[in-house]
Design a protein around this motif. Structure first.
Motif, short mmCIF file in Angstrom:
data_model
loop_
_atom_site.label_atom_id
_atom_site.label_comp_id
_atom_site.label_asym_id
_atom_site.label_seq_id
_atom_site.Cartn_x
_atom_site.Cartn_y
_atom_site.Cartn_z
N LEU A 35 -1.78 11.21 7.06
CA LEU A 35 -1.82 10.97 5.62
C LEU A 35 -1.94 12.26 4.84
CD1 LEU A 35 -4.12 7.86 5.30
CD2 LEU A 35 -1.68 7.99 4.92
N ASP A 173 -0.68 -4.90 4.58
CA ASP A 173 -0.96 -3.55 4.08
C ASP A 173 -0.79 -2.52 5.18
OD1 ASP A 173 -1.51 -4.55 1.60
OD2 ASP A 173 -3.70 -4.57 1.87
N ASP A 174 -0.62 -1.26 4.78
CA ASP A 174 -0.44 -0.17 5.74
C ASP A 174 -1.72 0.00 6.55
OD1 ASP A 174 0.28 2.03 7.15
OD2 ASP A 174 0.17 3.43 5.47
N PRO A 175 -1.69 -0.18 7.88
CA PRO A 175 -2.91 -0.06 8.69
C PRO A 175 -3.59 1.31 8.55
CG PRO A 175 -1.14 -1.05 9.97
CD PRO A 175 -0.53 -0.57 8.69
N ALA A 176 -2.78 2.37 8.40
CA ALA A 176 -3.36 3.71 8.29
C ALA A 176 -4.25 3.81 7.07
CB ALA A 176 -2.26 4.76 8.24
N ARG A 177 -3.79 3.28 5.96
CA ARG A 177 -4.57 3.35 4.73
C ARG A 177 -5.79 2.42 4.77
NH1 ARG A 177 -2.51 6.49 1.03
NH2 ARG A 177 -0.30 7.05 1.10
N LEU A 199 -5.49 1.86 15.67
CA LEU A 199 -4.25 2.37 15.06
C LEU A 199 -3.20 2.70 16.13
CD1 LEU A 199 -2.89 3.17 12.40
CD2 LEU A 199 -3.83 5.45 12.70
N GLN A 203 0.48 0.99 16.58
CA GLN A 203 1.69 1.81 16.43
C GLN A 203 2.49 1.93 17.72
OE1 GLN A 203 0.23 5.52 14.83
NE2 GLN A 203 0.30 4.79 12.71
#
Length: 296
Positions: A35, A173-177, A199, A203
């Protein structure tokens, strides 16, 4: 007045160091989940960073979504009263500056007590949560459903976090965020490895069961080492706290035992150098102790 400015400056340096440490922890998470932005730090982004830090610092008093915390408000009021009384009896500094220092100190105490409660709750619940999630994964459930199952059987801060994460994953939603936001709320090393494991599994499809099993064992060993470390360093930590408090106790007693010397140190231009030496040596001593114990 000069002495109060010095106190404010020393406390500001302490807050700056705390902010840098928090920023480094968050940067580690951002680096892993890719990110990090290649854009320069513009005014809007800097404003958001400052807002995040201020909200984290005053979290023991006020939290967005839950409002004011009664315990934090009480601590803040007690801090203001104590600083005003101490200022009226000993210092006679500018009241506005005393109020600012009292609010900062009260917010810091409220945040400290709040974090201690969160850490205690987290450490008591996290091992159980790992077992529940690992069992759900072994039964064939996906990560979102495993978090939902664990949420139904635990309580405290992890219950809220698992609920937020599972809802975010279910709506796409974006898992990273999602994980980044969760790590901001619970910035613990074991939780960091837990989130990165989730994560990686999302991925790349890594085998989460084995990873969580090893994480559970590592967490148990870490808790045992932490207890042993606290037992071995308890005497040294207590001795350093007592040694740091002795000069302040003598300064307090000087007000009543020798008022002339107290007034000379606090209000005389030449005596202020003694006060500056006293505060500077205390601050330097605390930094040295923290530096020596940084890896313990």
């Amino acid at each position: 007045m000069d002495a109060l400015f010095l106190l404010t400056g020393l406390f500001g340096i302490f807050l700056l160091v705390s902010a840098v440490i928090s920023a480094r922890n968050l940067a580690a998470m951002k680096k892993f989940i890719n990110l990090n932005s290649h854009k320069s730090m513009d005014t809007k982004r800097l404003k958001l960073v400052l807002q995040d830090y201020l909200s984290a610092f005053f979290k023991g008093v006020y939290e967005k979504g839950s409002g004011f915390k009664s315990k934090g408000i009480i601590i803040l009021i007690i801090s203001i009263i104590a600083f005003y009384v101490a200022n009226a009896v000993f210092l006679n500094f500018n009241k506005l500056l005393v109020l600012v220092v009292a609010v900062i100190f009260g917010a810091y105490l409220a945040r400290t007590f709040y974090l201690k409660a969160v850490i205690k709750d987290y450490e008591n619940t996290f091992p159980e949560a790992l077992v529940l999630i690992n069992g759900a994964i072994s039964s064939g459930n996906n990560i979102s459903q495993a978090l939902k199952d664990a949420e139904m059987q635990i309580h405290g801060v992890l219950k809220q976090e698992f609920s937020t994460i599972s809802k975010g994953l279910n709506v796409g939603d974006d898992p990273a965020r999602i994980f980044e936001a969760s790590y901001k709320r619970l910035p613990f090393k074991s939780y960091y490895f837990f989130l990165t494991s989730l994560l990686v599994s999302l991925q790349s499809g890594a085998r989460l069961k084995e990873i969580l099993g090893r994480l559970s064992m590592a967490n148990q060993r870490a808790k045992a080492i932490e207890k042993k470390k606290n037992a071995m360093t308890s005497e040294a930590r207590m001795s350093s706290k007592i040694t740091a408090a002795i000069p302040f106790i003598f300064l307090f007693l000087m007000k009543f035992i020798s008022p002339e010397n107290f007034d000379f140190v606090m209000h005389n231009d030449e005596g202020r150098y003694i006060l500056y030496y006293f505060l500077g040596s205390e601050f330097l001593g605390v930094l040295i102790i923290l530096f020596l114990m940084r890896k313990i």
